[in-house]
Write a protein that holds these residues in place. Structure first.
Motif, short mmCIF file in Angstrom:
data_model
loop_
_atom_site.label_atom_id
_atom_site.label_comp_id
_atom_site.label_asym_id
_atom_site.label_seq_id
_atom_site.Cartn_x
_atom_site.Cartn_y
_atom_site.Cartn_z
N SER A 113 0.85 -1.19 0.00
CA SER A 113 0.00 0.00 0.00
C SER A 113 0.88 1.24 0.00
O SER A 113 2.08 1.16 0.30
CB SER A 113 -0.90 0.02 1.24
OG SER A 113 -0.11 0.19 2.42
N ASP A 114 0.29 2.38 -0.30
CA ASP A 114 1.04 3.63 -0.22
C ASP A 114 1.42 3.95 1.22
O ASP A 114 2.45 4.59 1.47
CB ASP A 114 0.23 4.78 -0.83
CG ASP A 114 0.16 4.70 -2.35
OD1 ASP A 114 1.01 4.02 -2.95
OD2 ASP A 114 -0.75 5.33 -2.92
N GLN A 115 0.60 3.51 2.17
CA GLN A 115 0.94 3.72 3.58
C GLN A 115 2.21 2.95 3.94
O GLN A 115 3.10 3.48 4.63
CB GLN A 115 -0.22 3.27 4.48
CG GLN A 115 -1.46 4.15 4.41
CD GLN A 115 -2.32 3.88 3.17
OE1 GLN A 115 -2.11 2.91 2.43
NE2 GLN A 115 -3.27 4.77 2.93
N ALA A 116 2.32 1.71 3.46
CA ALA A 116 3.52 0.91 3.71
C ALA A 116 4.73 1.54 3.03
O ALA A 116 5.84 1.57 3.59
CB ALA A 116 3.32 -0.52 3.22
N ARG A 117 4.53 2.05 1.81
CA ARG A 117 5.60 2.71 1.07
C ARG A 117 6.14 3.91 1.87
O ARG A 117 7.34 4.09 2.03
CB ARG A 117 5.06 3.17 -0.29
CG ARG A 117 6.10 3.70 -1.27
CD ARG A 117 5.45 4.32 -2.51
NE ARG A 117 4.26 3.63 -2.94
CZ ARG A 117 4.25 2.55 -3.73
NH1 ARG A 117 5.38 2.07 -4.18
NH2 ARG A 117 3.10 1.98 -4.06
N THR A 118 5.22 4.73 2.37
CA THR A 118 5.61 5.93 3.11
C THR A 118 6.33 5.57 4.40
O THR A 118 7.39 6.14 4.71
CB THR A 118 4.36 6.78 3.43
OG1 THR A 118 3.67 7.07 2.20
CG2 THR A 118 4.74 8.08 4.11
N LYS A 119 5.78 4.63 5.14
CA LYS A 119 6.41 4.21 6.40
C LYS A 119 7.80 3.65 6.16
O LYS A 119 8.74 3.92 6.92
CB LYS A 119 5.53 3.17 7.09
CG LYS A 119 6.09 2.67 8.41
CD LYS A 119 5.16 1.63 9.04
CE LYS A 119 5.72 1.11 10.35
NZ LYS A 119 4.84 0.08 10.95
N GLY A 120 7.95 2.87 5.08
CA GLY A 120 9.22 2.22 4.81
C GLY A 120 10.31 3.16 4.33
O GLY A 120 11.50 2.86 4.49
N MET A 121 9.92 4.34 3.78
CA MET A 121 10.90 5.20 3.13
C MET A 121 11.13 6.55 3.80
O MET A 121 12.01 7.30 3.39
CB MET A 121 10.49 5.42 1.67
CG MET A 121 10.40 4.13 0.88
SD MET A 121 10.33 4.41 -0.89
CE MET A 121 11.94 5.09 -1.20
N ALA A 178 1.92 -16.44 -11.02
CA ALA A 178 1.70 -15.01 -11.26
C ALA A 178 2.28 -14.16 -10.14
O ALA A 178 2.88 -13.12 -10.37
CB ALA A 178 0.21 -14.73 -11.42
N VAL A 179 2.12 -14.61 -8.90
CA VAL A 179 2.67 -13.89 -7.76
C VAL A 179 4.19 -13.90 -7.82
O VAL A 179 4.86 -12.88 -7.60
CB VAL A 179 2.19 -14.51 -6.43
CG1 VAL A 179 2.88 -13.87 -5.24
CG2 VAL A 179 0.68 -14.35 -6.30
N ALA A 180 4.76 -15.05 -8.15
CA ALA A 180 6.21 -15.15 -8.24
C ALA A 180 6.76 -14.23 -9.31
O ALA A 180 7.76 -13.55 -9.12
CB ALA A 180 6.61 -16.60 -8.56
N ASP A 181 6.09 -14.20 -10.46
CA ASP A 181 6.56 -13.37 -11.57
C ASP A 181 6.53 -11.89 -11.19
O ASP A 181 7.47 -11.15 -11.47
CB ASP A 181 5.67 -13.62 -12.79
CG ASP A 181 6.18 -12.89 -14.02
OD1 ASP A 181 7.33 -13.14 -14.42
OD2 ASP A 181 5.43 -12.08 -14.56
N ALA A 182 5.46 -11.46 -10.52
CA ALA A 182 5.36 -10.07 -10.10
C ALA A 182 6.45 -9.73 -9.08
O ALA A 182 7.07 -8.66 -9.13
CB ALA A 182 3.99 -9.80 -9.49
N ALA A 183 6.70 -10.65 -8.17
CA ALA A 183 7.74 -10.42 -7.17
C ALA A 183 9.12 -10.35 -7.81
O ALA A 183 9.95 -9.51 -7.43
CB ALA A 183 7.71 -11.53 -6.12
N ALA A 184 9.36 -11.21 -8.78
CA ALA A 184 10.65 -11.19 -9.47
C ALA A 184 10.87 -9.87 -10.18
O ALA A 184 11.95 -9.30 -10.16
CB ALA A 184 10.73 -12.35 -10.46
N ARG A 185 9.81 -9.38 -10.83
CA ARG A 185 9.93 -8.10 -11.52
C ARG A 185 10.21 -6.97 -10.54
O ARG A 185 11.04 -6.10 -10.78
CB ARG A 185 8.66 -7.79 -12.32
CG ARG A 185 8.50 -8.63 -13.57
CD ARG A 185 7.54 -7.97 -14.55
NE ARG A 185 6.27 -7.65 -13.91
CZ ARG A 185 5.23 -8.48 -13.85
NH1 ARG A 185 5.34 -9.68 -14.39
NH2 ARG A 185 4.11 -8.12 -13.27
N ALA A 227 2.26 -10.28 -0.41
CA ALA A 227 2.34 -8.83 -0.20
C ALA A 227 3.04 -8.52 1.11
O ALA A 227 3.89 -7.63 1.18
CB ALA A 227 0.94 -8.22 -0.23
N ALA A 228 2.70 -9.25 2.16
CA ALA A 228 3.34 -9.03 3.46
C ALA A 228 4.82 -9.36 3.38
O ALA A 228 5.66 -8.66 3.96
CB ALA A 228 2.66 -9.88 4.53
#
Length: 251
Positions: free
Chosen positions: A72-80, A165-172, A216-217
Motif C-alpha cells: 500500500s502507499d501507507q507501507a511505502r511511506t512508512k518504509g521510506m 503469477a505472484v512469483a513473476d510479479a515479485a521477481a519483476r 504482499a506481506a
C-alpha cells in the motif's frame, strides 16, 4: 539555488513525505508524489524526481525502491520516510561506496530471506537452499550471489504453478528495485550479481506463496529490510541528512 541543509529544511521535507508517497513520479501535490518528487516540492524546485542534493546512486536506488510493489502507499511511506531525510546532501558522499555497501548487504540480508521462504515450501531442495542462504550471510560476495541464483533456479523448476503469477510479479519488483538501480557504467560486478541473485531468489521464494496477501506481506518485509540497509549505508558514509534523523523519531 544554493542548497543549505538545516533542521527547518529537513522538517519541511519530512512534512511533505509524511503526507504520503505513491508509485511513479506523481503530480506536484502533497500525498501524490514519489519520494524524490516530494523532496523537490519541499525545496521549492520544479516538479521532477531529481533533487540535486541527492547523489546519483542514492537517487537510483530510492526511485526503484519507491516504485516497487509495496502492499500500500501507507507501507511505502512508512518504509521510506527515514531514507528520505538521510539522503539529503548525499551528493557529497562516495556513490560507488554506497552501491558496494548496498550490494553486499543485499546478498547478506535479503537473498537469505527469500531462499528460506523457498526452503520452507520445498523440502526436496531445503538443504541446498539453506546452505546457499548461509553462504550469502557469511560471504556477501559475487560468488555467493551467483550460487544462490543457481540454487534458486533449480528449485523453481519444480515450483507449484498455481502461484506463478505472484512469483513473476515479485521477481519483476526485485529486478526493478535492484538491477535497474545499478545498471549504469559505474556499477561494479558485485552490485550486478546481487541484483540478479535477488531477482532469482525472490522469484523462487514467492513461487511458493499460498496467497496474494502472504506474498504482499513478505514483499513489505523484504522492501523494509532493503530500506534499512540503505539507511545504514548512508549513516556509515555520513550523508549530511543523517544528522536530522531524530526528526523521524529514530533513536
Amino acid at each position: 539555488m544554493t542548497f543549505v541543509l538545516n533542521a527547518d529544511v529537513a522538517k519541511r521535507c519530512l512534512d511533505v513525505v509524511d503526507q504520503g508517497l505513491v508509485q511513479g513520479l506523481g503530480v506536484p501535490e502533497p500525498g501524490k508524489l514519489c519520494v524524490e518528487a516530494a523532496i523537490c516540492l519541499a525545496l521549492g524546485l520544479p516538479h521532477s524526481d531529481n533533487p540535486p542534493c541527492v547523489g546519483a546512486a542514492v537517487r537510483a536506488f530510492k526511485i526503484r525502491l519507491n516504485d516497487a510493489r509495496w502492499s500500500s502507499d501507507q507501507a511505502r511511506t512508512k518504509g521510506m520516510r527515514k531514507l528520505a531525510i538521510a539522503q539529503l546532501g548525499s551528493d557529497q558522499i562516495d556513490q560507488k561506496a554506497f552501491r558496494h555497501i548496498v550490494a553486499e548487504q543485499t546478498i547478506r540480508q535479503i537473498v537469505p530471506i527469500a531462499l528460506r521462504v523457498a526452503a520452507s515450501r520445498n523440502p526436496k531442495h531445503a538443504d541446498r537452499l539453506e546452505a546457499a542462504a548461509i553462504r550469502c550471510e557469511q560471504e556477501g560476495t559475487q560468488a555467493a550471489a551467483e550460487a544462490a541464483r543457481n540454487t534458486a533456479r533449480a528449485a523453481r523448476k519444480e515450483a507449484y504453478a498455481y502461484a506463478y503469477a505472484v512469483a513473476d510479479a515479485a521477481a519483476r519488483a526485485a529486478a526493478y528495485t535492484y538491477a535497474a538501480a545499478y545498471a549504469d557504467a559505474d556499477a561494479d560486478a558485485d552490485a550486478v550479481a546481487a541484483a540478479y541473485a535477488v531477482a532469482a531468489a525472490y522469484a523462487a521464494a514467492y513461487t511458493y506463496a499460498d496467497a496474494y496477501a502472504a506474498a504482499a506481506a513478505a514483499r513489505d518485509r523484504v522492501l523494509t529490510v532493503s530500506a534499512d540497509l540503505a539507511l545504514a549505508a548512508l549513516i556509515q558514509l555520513k550523508s549530511p541528512g543523517c544528522e536530522f534523523l531524530y526528526l523521524t523519531g529514530a533513536a
